[in-house]
Structure formats: structure tokens, C-alpha cells
Design a protein around this motif. Structure first.
Motif, mmCIF file in Angstrom:
data_model
loop_
_atom_site.group_PDB
_atom_site.id
_atom_site.type_symbol
_atom_site.label_atom_id
_atom_site.label_comp_id
_atom_site.label_asym_id
_atom_site.label_seq_id
_atom_site.Cartn_x
_atom_site.Cartn_y
_atom_site.Cartn_z
ATOM 1 N N GLN A 1 0.843 -1.189 0.000
ATOM 2 C CA GLN A 1 0.000 0.000 0.000
ATOM 3 C C GLN A 1 0.880 1.241 0.000
ATOM 4 O O GLN A 1 1.788 1.365 0.805
ATOM 5 N N VAL A 2 0.628 2.161 -0.915
ATOM 6 C CA VAL A 2 1.415 3.383 -1.022
ATOM 7 C C VAL A 2 0.849 4.432 -0.079
ATOM 8 O O VAL A 2 -0.351 4.677 -0.062
ATOM 9 N N GLN A 3 1.728 5.039 0.688
ATOM 10 C CA GLN A 3 1.329 6.126 1.582
ATOM 11 C C GLN A 3 2.207 7.339 1.360
ATOM 12 O O GLN A 3 3.421 7.216 1.204
ATOM 13 N N LEU A 4 1.593 8.491 1.332
ATOM 14 C CA LEU A 4 2.304 9.757 1.194
ATOM 15 C C LEU A 4 1.918 10.650 2.369
ATOM 16 O O LEU A 4 0.725 10.803 2.658
ATOM 17 N N VAL A 5 2.910 11.243 2.999
ATOM 18 C CA VAL A 5 2.659 12.108 4.144
ATOM 19 C C VAL A 5 3.346 13.442 3.918
ATOM 20 O O VAL A 5 4.580 13.503 3.837
ATOM 21 N N GLU A 6 2.544 14.507 3.823
ATOM 22 C CA GLU A 6 3.094 15.854 3.644
ATOM 23 C C GLU A 6 3.313 16.517 5.003
ATOM 24 O O GLU A 6 2.611 16.218 5.965
ATOM 25 N N SER A 7 4.260 17.439 5.023
ATOM 26 C CA SER A 7 4.501 18.239 6.214
ATOM 27 C C SER A 7 5.145 19.554 5.799
ATOM 28 O O SER A 7 5.599 19.695 4.663
ATOM 29 N N GLY A 8 5.164 20.507 6.728
ATOM 30 C CA GLY A 8 5.860 21.759 6.471
ATOM 31 C C GLY A 8 4.975 22.941 6.171
ATOM 32 O O GLY A 8 5.462 24.057 6.015
ATOM 33 N N GLY A 9 3.664 22.727 6.068
ATOM 34 C CA GLY A 9 2.779 23.853 5.809
ATOM 35 C C GLY A 9 2.657 24.748 7.020
ATOM 36 O O GLY A 9 3.154 24.437 8.109
ATOM 37 N N GLY A 10 2.006 25.883 6.826
ATOM 38 C CA GLY A 10 1.812 26.805 7.934
ATOM 39 C C GLY A 10 1.482 28.194 7.448
ATOM 40 O O GLY A 10 1.127 28.386 6.288
ATOM 41 N N LEU A 11 1.627 29.139 8.346
ATOM 42 C CA LEU A 11 1.360 30.547 8.050
ATOM 43 C C LEU A 11 2.671 31.259 7.791
ATOM 44 O O LEU A 11 3.617 31.135 8.587
ATOM 45 N N SER A 21 7.525 19.057 2.648
ATOM 46 C CA SER A 21 8.128 17.735 2.487
ATOM 47 C C SER A 21 7.039 16.706 2.246
ATOM 48 O O SER A 21 5.918 16.846 2.730
ATOM 49 N N CYS A 22 7.408 15.665 1.509
ATOM 50 C CA CYS A 22 6.473 14.573 1.236
ATOM 51 C C CYS A 22 7.256 13.278 1.364
ATOM 52 O O CYS A 22 8.173 13.024 0.574
ATOM 53 N N ALA A 23 6.891 12.480 2.349
ATOM 54 C CA ALA A 23 7.545 11.190 2.565
ATOM 55 C C ALA A 23 6.673 10.092 1.973
ATOM 56 O O ALA A 23 5.476 10.023 2.258
ATOM 57 N N ALA A 24 7.296 9.248 1.147
ATOM 58 C CA ALA A 24 6.537 8.215 0.448
ATOM 59 C C ALA A 24 7.003 6.825 0.838
ATOM 60 O O ALA A 24 8.201 6.588 1.015
ATOM 61 N N SER A 25 6.046 5.952 0.996
ATOM 62 C CA SER A 25 6.369 4.528 1.184
ATOM 63 C C SER A 25 5.972 3.830 -0.100
ATOM 64 O O SER A 25 4.794 3.561 -0.332
#
Length: 115
Positions: A1-11, A21-25
Motif C-alpha cells: 500500500q502506497v502512503q504519502l505524508v506531507e509536512s511543512g505547511g503553515g502561516l 516535504s512529502c515522505a513516500a512509502s
């Protein structure tokens, strides 16, 4: 199963910078195309930037010269460096991974640019 997790957003204030950032499995990450999309309130989702496994990049005209996409095939990650941001860059940013005919999506990360 492919999973993508984004981070780093904000104001962030107009003129500032942000790094998403986007971490992918994903087993075949190295040969996959990584994309960043965004969706502003009331608008359709649009492609912001993409990068192939060979490192070829493509950008929407609205972000050329300000945004930069990169990938790390060891870490199975993709990045979007956003410089000189503008209020119109506000939206939910999604990363996607495209492998052959399949495309997988992350959950999105909110970016808000204040004027």
C-alpha cells in the motif's frame, strides 16, 4: 500500500519562504514521478511542480523562478521550496506519486500567506 505524508505547511508572510516535504512509502519510488498540486478555496486543484525519476522538472508559470521541486531517492521523499511567496499561493498543497497509470495522493498540508 502506497502512503504519502506531507509536512511543512503553515502561516507565512508575503515575501517569505516555506519548505514542504512529502515522505513516500513506495517500492518503485526511484522511477516514479513526484508532483505537488495546490487547491485554493473555491478553485480547482492545479499542478504546481513535478519531477521525474531522471530529475526533469516542470513548473506552473505562476511559480516559475520562485518555487523549486527536489527529490531524495534514498529517503523516498520529495520537497517543494517556496520562496517569495504571495497571498495567491495560499491553499492546500498535496503531493502525489505517479507510477505508470496509477497516482497516489497525500492528505494535504495547508499553506496560508498573509499580506
Amino acid at each position: 500500500q502506497v502512503q504519502l505524508v506531507e509536512s511543512g505547511g503553515g502561516l507565512v508572510q508575503a515575501g517569505g519562504s516555506l519548505r514542504l516535504s512529502c515522505a513516500a512509502s513506495m517500492k518503485f519510488f526511484r522511477v516514479s514521478i513526484m508532483n505537488w498540486y495546490r487547491q485554493a478555496p473555491g478553485k480547482q486543484r492545479e499542478l504546481v511542480a513535478s519531477i521525474t525519476g531522471a530529475g526533469t522538472t516542470n513548473y506552473a508559470d505562476s511559480v516559475k523562478g520562485r518555487f523549486s521541486i527536489a527529490r531524495d531517492d534514498v529517503e523516498h521523499s520529495a520537497y517543494l521550496l517556496m520562496n517569495n511567496v504571495r497571498p495567491e499561493d495560499t491553499g492546500v498543497y498535496y503531493c502525489s506519486l505517479r507510477f505508470i497509470l496509477d497516482e497516489y495522493w497525500g492528505q494535504g498540508t495547508q499553506v496560508t500567506v498573509s499580506s
